[in-house]
Design an enzyme around this catalytic site. Structure first.
Site, PDB file in Angstrom:
ATOM      1  N   ASP A  16      16.115   4.263 -42.076  1.00 57.89           N
ATOM      2  CA  ASP A  16      17.431   4.717 -42.150  1.00 57.89           C
ATOM      3  C   ASP A  16      18.703   3.799 -41.518  1.00 57.89           C
ATOM      4  O   ASP A  16      19.561   3.397 -41.889  1.00 57.89           O
ATOM      5  CB  ASP A  16      17.684   5.786 -41.688  1.00 57.89           C
ATOM      6  CG  ASP A  16      16.776   7.032 -42.408  1.00 57.89           C
ATOM      7  OD1 ASP A  16      16.582   6.690 -43.485  1.00 57.89           O
ATOM      8  OD2 ASP A  16      16.504   8.142 -42.006  1.00 57.89           O
ATOM      9  N   ARG A  97      16.958  12.844 -27.680  1.00 59.35           N
ATOM     10  CA  ARG A  97      17.905  12.447 -28.507  1.00 59.35           C
ATOM     11  C   ARG A  97      19.321  12.344 -27.632  1.00 59.35           C
ATOM     12  O   ARG A  97      20.035  11.406 -27.913  1.00 59.35           O
ATOM     13  CB  ARG A  97      18.156  13.579 -29.547  1.00 59.35           C
ATOM     14  CG  ARG A  97      17.314  13.393 -30.750  1.00 59.35           C
ATOM     15  CD  ARG A  97      16.687  11.944 -31.146  1.00 59.35           C
ATOM     16  NE  ARG A  97      16.100  11.765 -32.214  1.00 59.35           N
ATOM     17  CZ  ARG A  97      15.460  10.781 -32.734  1.00 59.35           C
ATOM     18  NH1 ARG A  97      14.998  10.045 -31.809  1.00 59.35           N
ATOM     19  NH2 ARG A  97      14.810  10.847 -33.854  1.00 59.35           N
ATOM     20  N   ASP A 126      18.481  16.335 -35.934  1.00 56.90           N
ATOM     21  CA  ASP A 126      18.878  15.428 -34.944  1.00 56.90           C
ATOM     22  C   ASP A 126      20.294  15.165 -34.958  1.00 56.90           C
ATOM     23  O   ASP A 126      21.145  14.753 -34.273  1.00 56.90           O
ATOM     24  CB  ASP A 126      18.111  14.006 -35.172  1.00 56.90           C
ATOM     25  CG  ASP A 126      16.873  14.016 -34.580  1.00 56.90           C
ATOM     26  OD1 ASP A 126      16.585  14.740 -33.675  1.00 56.90           O
ATOM     27  OD2 ASP A 126      16.068  13.002 -35.200  1.00 56.90           O
ATOM     28  N   SER A 178       7.748   9.636 -42.283  1.00 55.73           N
ATOM     29  CA  SER A 178       8.839   9.499 -41.260  1.00 55.73           C
ATOM     30  C   SER A 178       8.389   9.566 -39.720  1.00 55.73           C
ATOM     31  O   SER A 178       7.990  10.774 -39.516  1.00 55.73           O
ATOM     32  CB  SER A 178      10.215  10.389 -41.495  1.00 55.73           C
ATOM     33  OG  SER A 178      11.181  10.204 -40.490  1.00 55.73           O
TER      34      SER A 178
END
Length: 400
Positions: A16, A97, A126, A178
């Protein structure tokens, strides 16, 4: 569409974020500052990262070693809280994160960026975690979320875009998982895992040995804690990063730390993922066993309630909040006496405690023993039972 001169992108080098660099330049005609944090994802993922980012169009690349900060300021407080999301998930992606987003904001402000960007999808957690951190630390910077703007709707589309723009990636339409990795864990989503009726294929797992291939002889490991913080393995004092890496190797070799989970995302949908957290699984089990010695019943049970709240705060992205900070203070105070060692037995994917010791143990052998002693007068139990049972007795008598 607004215009920006320079955009700070949370960059990992994955599918991504790799295609987002040319997409930002194409659609916003801006310079792109790629920001990456080393939180223990491994040398393979970081190798050639700066070169790749520049080759795909980044004007600046900032890579920071944040392993020590990640372990001491994020993982250890989470361990101390006992937080686990929905019985299984040890929050490996969730806890990372806020730190990555914080570093991104710091670089953005230092380099004069006028916007922030991330590669999170519009269906995942996320995006919430990154953007809540942005709001807490840089509330005036606009946010670009390409997955909520572009016409790419699948990972297959993203792979096709990468091929068209000559962006080097490792994903293919046949190998489409992923993954997110750091020193605490690795997550796996997508592909065959999207259908919860499918068993996880063997090629999903990357960190841990299959339990059936693990050693036939049980292994033992002793983890030492000081005020709730892991400090030693098998009697040897270790720095935080070294300690976690050591336990990762021990747990992985014995097939420890695999989970297969259907979870409730914060945005409202369910998802299925597989996670590997070998060292973390050992640490959390050992910590709970040590607390069984050092916390009284009322305190332990109240802490368990707050641990659920803490897990949700981490999972949902509310790290930079007064509530999380206050809970950390509570758990830190509570762990003041959680010092000692726990020995675990590892065998083909299973873990069991075999020894717990603490200089602050509340366990009294004299009182707990079946041998009668003066320290506990069993006659006291009669009055205790009469008092706590009084409401039930009165209710029964009123109904007779």
């Amino acid at each position: 569409m607004p215009t920006f001169k320079k955009v700070a992108l949370a960059y990992s080098g994955g599918l991504d974020t790799s295609i987002i660099i040319p997409w930002l330049k194409e659609n916003y005609q801006c310079d792109v500052v790629a920001v990456c944090g080393d939180i223990g994802q491994g040398k393979d993922e970081l190798k050639g990262l700066e070169k790749k980012a520049r080759k795909t169009g980044a004007s600046e690349v900032h890579i920071a070693d944040m392993r020590e900060e990640f372990v001491t300021e994020y993982l250890w407080p989470m361990v101390r809280s006992g937080a686990v999301y929905e019985h299984k998930y040890l929050l490996g992606t969730s806890i990372a994160r806020p730190l990555l987003a914080k570093k991104q904001v710091e670089v953005a402000l230092a380099t004069g960026c006028d916007a922030l960007a991330h590669g999170c999808t519009g269906k995942g957690n996320d995006q919430v975690r990154f953007e809540l951190t942005y709001k807490a630390l840089a509330p005036l910077l606009p946010v670009i979320a390409p997955w909520r703007e572009w016409d790419i709707v699948s990972r297959e589309d993203a792979i096709a875009y990468a091929a068209k723009h000559k962006v080097p990636i490792s994903q293919t339409t046949k190998k489409i998982y992923s993954r997110d990795r750091n020193i605490w864990h690795i997550s796996h989503e997508g592909g065959a895992l999207e259908d919860p009726a499918n068993a996880a294929p063997d090629d999903v797992w990357m960190l841990t040995r299959s339990p059936k291939d693990a050693p036939d002889k049980p292994a033992k490991v002793t983890i030492g804690f000081d005020k709730g913080i892991p400090v030693s393995v098998n009697g040897k004092k270790m720095a935080p990063v070294e300690l976690l890496e050591t336990l990762n190797k021990i747990g992985a070799a014995n097939g420890i730390g695999r989970i297969d989970l259907v979870e409730n995302r914060f945005v409202g949908l369910k998802s299925r993922g597989c996670y590997e957290t070998p060292g973390g699984a050992l640490i959390l089990l050992a910590f709970r066993e040590l607390e069984s010695l050092t916390l009284d019943r009322v305190t332990m049970h109240y802490k368990q309630k707050l641990a659920l709240d803490y897990a949700e705060l981490v999972y949902n992205g509310f790290w930079f909040t007064p509530l999380r900070e206050s809970l950390d203070s509570f758990f830190e105070t509570l762990s003041g006496n959680t010092t000692g060692e726990v020995t675990l037995r590892l065998y083909k994917g299973t873990v069991e405690p075999v020894s717990r010791t603490s200089p602050q143990s509340l366990y009294s052998l004299k009182i707990a023993s079946f041998t009668m002693g003066a320290e506990y007068d069993q006659k006291d139990a009669q009055g205790f039972i009469n008092l706590i049972g009084l409401p039930m007795k009165v209710r029964a008598m009123s109904q007779s």
